[in-house]
Design a protein around this motif. Sequence first.
Motif, mmCIF file in Angstrom:
data_model
loop_
_atom_site.group_PDB
_atom_site.id
_atom_site.type_symbol
_atom_site.label_atom_id
_atom_site.label_comp_id
_atom_site.label_asym_id
_atom_site.label_seq_id
_atom_site.Cartn_x
_atom_site.Cartn_y
_atom_site.Cartn_z
ATOM 1 N N LEU A 1 1.183 -1.438 0.229
ATOM 2 C CA LEU A 1 -0.082 0.070 0.433
ATOM 3 C C LEU A 1 0.479 1.132 0.010
ATOM 4 O O LEU A 1 2.064 1.585 0.791
ATOM 5 C CB LEU A 1 -1.157 -0.008 1.242
ATOM 6 C CG LEU A 1 -1.511 -1.344 0.891
ATOM 7 C CD1 LEU A 1 -2.636 -1.338 2.701
ATOM 8 C CD2 LEU A 1 -2.413 -1.506 0.289
ATOM 9 N N PRO A 2 0.615 2.188 -0.856
ATOM 10 C CA PRO A 2 1.156 3.499 -1.105
ATOM 11 C C PRO A 2 1.535 4.517 -0.487
ATOM 12 O O PRO A 2 0.322 5.725 -0.712
ATOM 13 C CB PRO A 2 1.334 3.642 -2.039
ATOM 14 C CG PRO A 2 0.440 2.865 -3.017
ATOM 15 C CD PRO A 2 -0.306 2.156 -1.558
ATOM 16 N N LEU A 3 1.384 4.156 0.986
ATOM 17 C CA LEU A 3 0.772 4.630 2.130
ATOM 18 C C LEU A 3 1.689 5.871 2.458
ATOM 19 O O LEU A 3 2.304 5.131 3.358
ATOM 20 C CB LEU A 3 -0.574 4.796 2.906
ATOM 21 C CG LEU A 3 -1.534 3.927 1.864
ATOM 22 C CD1 LEU A 3 -2.446 3.085 3.112
ATOM 23 C CD2 LEU A 3 -2.550 4.824 2.013
ATOM 24 N N LYS A 4 1.667 7.036 3.298
ATOM 25 C CA LYS A 4 2.697 7.902 3.847
ATOM 26 C C LYS A 4 1.645 8.370 5.287
ATOM 27 O O LYS A 4 0.520 9.346 4.667
ATOM 28 C CB LYS A 4 2.901 9.351 3.625
ATOM 29 C CG LYS A 4 3.873 10.304 3.653
ATOM 30 C CD LYS A 4 4.535 10.631 3.309
ATOM 31 C CE LYS A 4 5.647 11.697 4.050
ATOM 32 N NZ LYS A 4 6.217 12.831 3.411
ATOM 33 N N ALA A 5 2.820 8.059 6.138
ATOM 34 C CA ALA A 5 1.810 8.774 7.669
ATOM 35 C C ALA A 5 1.142 10.107 7.212
ATOM 36 O O ALA A 5 2.019 11.285 7.890
ATOM 37 C CB ALA A 5 2.158 8.140 8.634
ATOM 38 N N LEU A 6 0.252 10.684 8.399
ATOM 39 C CA LEU A 6 -0.459 12.364 8.532
ATOM 40 C C LEU A 6 -0.180 12.085 9.365
ATOM 41 O O LEU A 6 0.309 13.401 10.099
ATOM 42 C CB LEU A 6 -1.027 12.093 7.985
ATOM 43 C CG LEU A 6 -1.524 12.953 6.170
ATOM 44 C CD1 LEU A 6 -2.251 12.953 5.928
ATOM 45 C CD2 LEU A 6 -0.538 13.577 5.778
ATOM 46 N N THR A 7 -0.597 11.578 10.484
ATOM 47 C CA THR A 7 -0.609 11.919 12.184
ATOM 48 C C THR A 7 -0.063 10.345 12.811
ATOM 49 O O THR A 7 -0.088 9.387 11.696
ATOM 50 C CB THR A 7 -2.330 12.205 12.588
ATOM 51 O OG1 THR A 7 -3.341 10.846 11.935
ATOM 52 C CG2 THR A 7 -2.541 13.079 11.850
#
Length: 453
Positions: free
Chosen positions: A245-251
Amino acid sequence: MISPISTRYFPHLLRTTPPILPSSLLRQWSSPQQRRSYLLLHTTLNPSSSPKLPSDLPAPPKTILLLTTPEFASSISESVLSPLANDSTATVFSAAVDSLPGDNGVRTSGHSWLITDHSLPIKLPSSKKIKSLTFSLPTTSFTLPLANTVFQTGNTSQYLHLPSTARPIQIEAADGLSEKEVEEFAHAREDIKETWEELGELMKLVGQKAGLAQVIPVPEDSVEIRIPDDVLKDESGTGRIFTQLPLKALTKPRKITDGMGNILRNVETPEGPQGASRELEAAIAEYTPPEGAEKLHVFARLTAQEPSSSPTELLLAPGTRIHRLLSGGGGWGNKAGLLSLDPQSESDVSSFARMFEERFNAQDGDEQGVLGIVREGEWVQFFVSEPCTQAPEKGMRFGTVVKVDTIENDTTEKPEQHIDGCFGGASESGVDINVAGRGRRMDVPGGVVVVDV
């Protein structure tokens, strides 16, 4: 000496040459060392010709699955695909999906093959409007929506099922066994196999009724394709199922202190409870999207317990769900700082809306806890999707591609590309995953779930 079988009267009867062991005939038929078996996965992107089977198959296939894209949906016809059935000795099933597996989550077109000398059970629903395919593995199933092919074929979806009417019989026989006895024994073996499959389905149903097994039923408008464990073991893969999953954490992960249905209201922060949208709004204001990004896709990852700081698996861990953020932020009064998450189920939308209105229109002390997507005491962390940079894994791949609002007539000629060891498809709506009776949806653009086979 091994007796040859005449193909004059039995054109679909195939024999192999065994060692000369007349007294061990039954053991030869069931011996793993003697059984020829294979599972071939192959994807061709931007093909220059109509679908064609590889010429170097180790044995005649019994099942051929072909996924293609709307650009090639016209090839899903009996005139094109019936030659693949080898005089109806193989079952052929083909359907059009939005995209095929490719590099970096980019939308692709072409043909994706799964070919095996196993007879895979394919069950068509009673509904005339088929909307999806469900690939059922021993412990997991994946439901992939079909593509809309109205502009290509005039049909809302395009699929074709050519069931086999004559099966090749691969057996080993010693001198002195008549052709009639060979055929009768081979058909008896097929009957026994079908009986065991029916018994397995019956035991599964009994387990569900008794509450011993949690299984999410196949959608009523879905074609079920069962891939047994022995088929997956024909290759050298581990059978491991995982996501990319190409996800980047924001919080950071925050504990949920208030929420219901699909509405997230308050989370616990170092400064105390606050509106769920406040920290996210600040993070988005500081976020610099990748060059060329037209829209931000924000997702909430919900977990039953506090997650680790660097999880290796974002979706398939027990008690984990990922939901797209629909709306929220701002507001005032009781609705200040609320966030709305995608219910992922049409049946939940109206009930969640009713629960929300009853909850927030109630007087103090009238509120009652109701289970939904958002559950007090669980944890939430927000992510943003970015272009995929991970190298694609081989195996069976089911994923998500970005929705296309307009149809582009791209006449640019692209080179033909072959990907060995890869089969699957992707949808604009995502893929529904059922693991051990727990359902969840993966609709992260560029994300895939992979079966290592």
